[in-house]
Scaffold this motif. Structure first.
Motif, PDB file in Angstrom:
ATOM      1  N   ASP A  82      -6.076  37.687  -7.541  1.00 20.41           N
ATOM      2  CA  ASP A  82      -6.998  38.708  -8.070  1.00 20.41           C
ATOM      3  C   ASP A  82      -8.023  39.116  -7.017  1.00 20.41           C
ATOM      4  O   ASP A  82      -8.303  40.306  -6.828  1.00 20.41           O
ATOM      5  CB  ASP A  82      -7.724  38.174  -9.314  1.00 20.41           C
ATOM      6  CG  ASP A  82      -6.798  38.037 -10.513  1.00 20.41           C
ATOM      7  OD1 ASP A  82      -5.724  38.677 -10.497  1.00 20.41           O
ATOM      8  OD2 ASP A  82      -7.132  37.286 -11.449  1.00 20.41           O
ATOM      9  N   ASN A  83      -8.575  38.114  -6.340  1.00 22.19           N
ATOM     10  CA  ASN A  83      -9.554  38.397  -5.286  1.00 22.19           C
ATOM     11  C   ASN A  83      -8.913  39.148  -4.122  1.00 22.19           C
ATOM     12  O   ASN A  83      -9.530  40.038  -3.527  1.00 22.19           O
ATOM     13  CB  ASN A  83     -10.171  37.095  -4.773  1.00 22.19           C
ATOM     14  CG  ASN A  83     -11.124  36.472  -5.770  1.00 22.19           C
ATOM     15  OD1 ASN A  83     -11.763  37.177  -6.546  1.00 22.19           O
ATOM     16  ND2 ASN A  83     -11.225  35.156  -5.779  1.00 22.19           N
ATOM     17  N   ARG A  86      -8.613  42.762  -4.932  1.00 20.38           N
ATOM     18  CA  ARG A  86      -9.919  43.437  -4.834  1.00 20.38           C
ATOM     19  C   ARG A  86     -10.307  43.679  -3.377  1.00 20.38           C
ATOM     20  O   ARG A  86     -10.742  44.779  -3.012  1.00 20.38           O
ATOM     21  CB  ARG A  86     -10.977  42.569  -5.538  1.00 20.38           C
ATOM     22  CG  ARG A  86     -12.380  43.122  -5.502  1.00 20.38           C
ATOM     23  CD  ARG A  86     -13.308  42.264  -6.360  1.00 20.38           C
ATOM     24  NE  ARG A  86     -13.229  40.855  -6.000  1.00 20.38           N
ATOM     25  CZ  ARG A  86     -13.893  40.312  -4.980  1.00 20.38           C
ATOM     26  NH1 ARG A  86     -14.665  41.070  -4.216  1.00 20.38           N
ATOM     27  NH2 ARG A  86     -13.790  39.020  -4.730  1.00 20.38           N
ATOM     28  N   GLN A  89      -8.179  46.366  -1.699  1.00 19.26           N
ATOM     29  CA  GLN A  89      -8.625  47.714  -2.050  1.00 19.26           C
ATOM     30  C   GLN A  89      -9.830  48.124  -1.201  1.00 19.26           C
ATOM     31  O   GLN A  89      -9.935  49.283  -0.763  1.00 19.26           O
ATOM     32  CB  GLN A  89      -8.982  47.782  -3.538  1.00 19.26           C
ATOM     33  CG  GLN A  89      -9.251  49.190  -4.044  1.00 19.26           C
ATOM     34  CD  GLN A  89      -8.082  50.133  -3.820  1.00 19.26           C
ATOM     35  OE1 GLN A  89      -6.964  49.866  -4.248  1.00 19.26           O
ATOM     36  NE2 GLN A  89      -8.323  51.230  -3.121  1.00 19.26           N
ATOM     37  N   LYS A  90     -10.707  47.179  -0.934  1.00 17.10           N
ATOM     38  CA  LYS A  90     -11.853  47.470  -0.059  1.00 17.10           C
ATOM     39  C   LYS A  90     -11.370  47.848   1.340  1.00 17.10           C
ATOM     40  O   LYS A  90     -11.921  48.743   1.985  1.00 17.10           O
ATOM     41  CB  LYS A  90     -12.786  46.254   0.026  1.00 17.10           C
ATOM     42  CG  LYS A  90     -13.603  46.010  -1.231  1.00 17.10           C
ATOM     43  CD  LYS A  90     -14.657  44.930  -0.989  1.00 17.10           C
ATOM     44  CE  LYS A  90     -15.528  44.735  -2.223  1.00 17.10           C
ATOM     45  NZ  LYS A  90     -16.681  43.847  -1.970  1.00 17.10           N
TER      46      LYS A  90
END
Length: 337
Positions: A82-83, A86, A89-90
């Motif tokens: 999950d991290n 994220r 995407q950054k």
């Protein structure tokens, strides 16, 4: 390297050898005792139930631990995935910004043609690793006198951010945004502190490079898009920022210190294999079940030869000796690794 690995594993190899020798010696001694004292076989049989209980209890404890550890590992891996999603995407947003900067008019006239044509195929990583002697083009580039006030290095660095593999030579017209970044490229970004160039050129040394990097030439609509992307990366960090040299410096530092290291870290966690402590305990669990539970049960059920019971006793005692001599060093090695 193999020799080093061998010596590192001596903490397990030596006890394993001694455990094996102990097992062989016990088999020999117990067999000799049975042959010389017929009643001793009956003693072993009477101890079988206790022996089964001890082996079964140890195996059950290890099994419960392994099951619990497996659930924790799965939870940890799911969190890491999950991290990773994220952070990935950054990185996508950051690469969007870099693409806009690369294709803007921020650069001195002729710089892009100079790098993309005269030094076509040259990468930032090759320049940084010129000392390895793998790229003649990188050495030639460093020996040449440039007329772009050293901004060609920043241009190469930003190009490297748009790569998806260290082996890429040219940036494609349509930039790829993979679901998971190639581990090799992430390692290169981390190794060469990619992103820090923005901090260096627009922050630490901006007074030197101010004339060579015209940030006002970036189209206003692109400036707005860049700020939107930056706020998507971290709305708190870039909340009060506006498009200027301070923002670009801050963005580079943020990516270099926050995003790329975490991208590498979460990639590593999301693909981690079973920890060695679990493999170690599973091996012990398997041996206990085979020789401490199944073999005595088969002896009782099918009236096997007394040698089966002797092998069972000797093997389990050897396993307990092995655990006693390796568990603490193994834990210490795992904690410090």
């Amino acid at each position: 390297m193999k020799s080093t690995s061998f010596f590192k594993d001596l903490y397990a190899i030596i006890p394993l050898i001694f455990s094996g020798l102990l097992g062989i010696a016990l088999i020999f001694l117990l067999k000799q005792k049975v042959d010389s004292t017929p009643d001793f076989a009956l003693t072993l049989e009477n101890l079988t139930t206790i022996f089964l209980s001890i082996s079964g209890l140890l195996a059950a404890i290890i099994m419960v631990y392994l099951a619990t550890a497996a659930l924790r590992l799965k939870t940890s891996r799911d969190t890491a995935i999950d991290n990773l999603s994220r952070i990935t995407q950054k990185m996508h947003y950051f690469r969007n910004i870099v693409e806009l900067l690369l294709r803007s008019k921020i650069w001195l006239p002729g710089l892009r043609e100079y790098i993309d044509d005269e030094f076509s195929g040259l990468t930032f990583f090759e320049v940084k690793e010129f000392y390895k002697g793998k790229s003649k083009l990188a050495i030639e580039f460093l020996q040449e006198t440039h007329n772009y006030q050293d901004t060609e290095n920043l241009y190469l660095e930003l190009k490297s951010i748009l790569m998806t593999s260290p082996r890429e030579r040219k940036i494609p017209e349509n930039i790829a945004y993979p679901k998971v970044y190639n581990r090799d490229i992430v390692e290169k970004w981390l190794e060469h502190k990619v992103g820090s160039g923005l901090w260096y050129y627009f922050g630490y040394k901006y007074a030197v490079f101010k004339e060579a990097l015209d940030i006002n030439s970036v189209f206003e609509r692109h400036q707005e898009k860049i700020m939107t992307l930056a706020n998507s990366i971290d709305s708190e960090a870039f909340e009060d920022s506006s498009f200027n040299e301070v923002f670009l410096s801050k963005l580079g530092e943020y990516m270099n210190k926050e995003v790329i290291p975490k991208l590498f870290q979460f990639q590593e966690k999301s693909v981690n294999n079973m920890p060695r402590i679990m493999r170690y305990l599973y091996s012990i669990f398997l041996m206990l079940v085979l020789f401490g539970v199944l073999l005595p049960l088969l002896y009782l059920l099918f009236s096997l030869s007394i040698i089966a019971l002797i092998i069972s006793f000797a093997t389990v005692i050897s396993i307990i000796f092995f655990i006693a001599t390796t568990f603490y060093p193994f834990l210490s090695k795992e904690i410090n690794s």
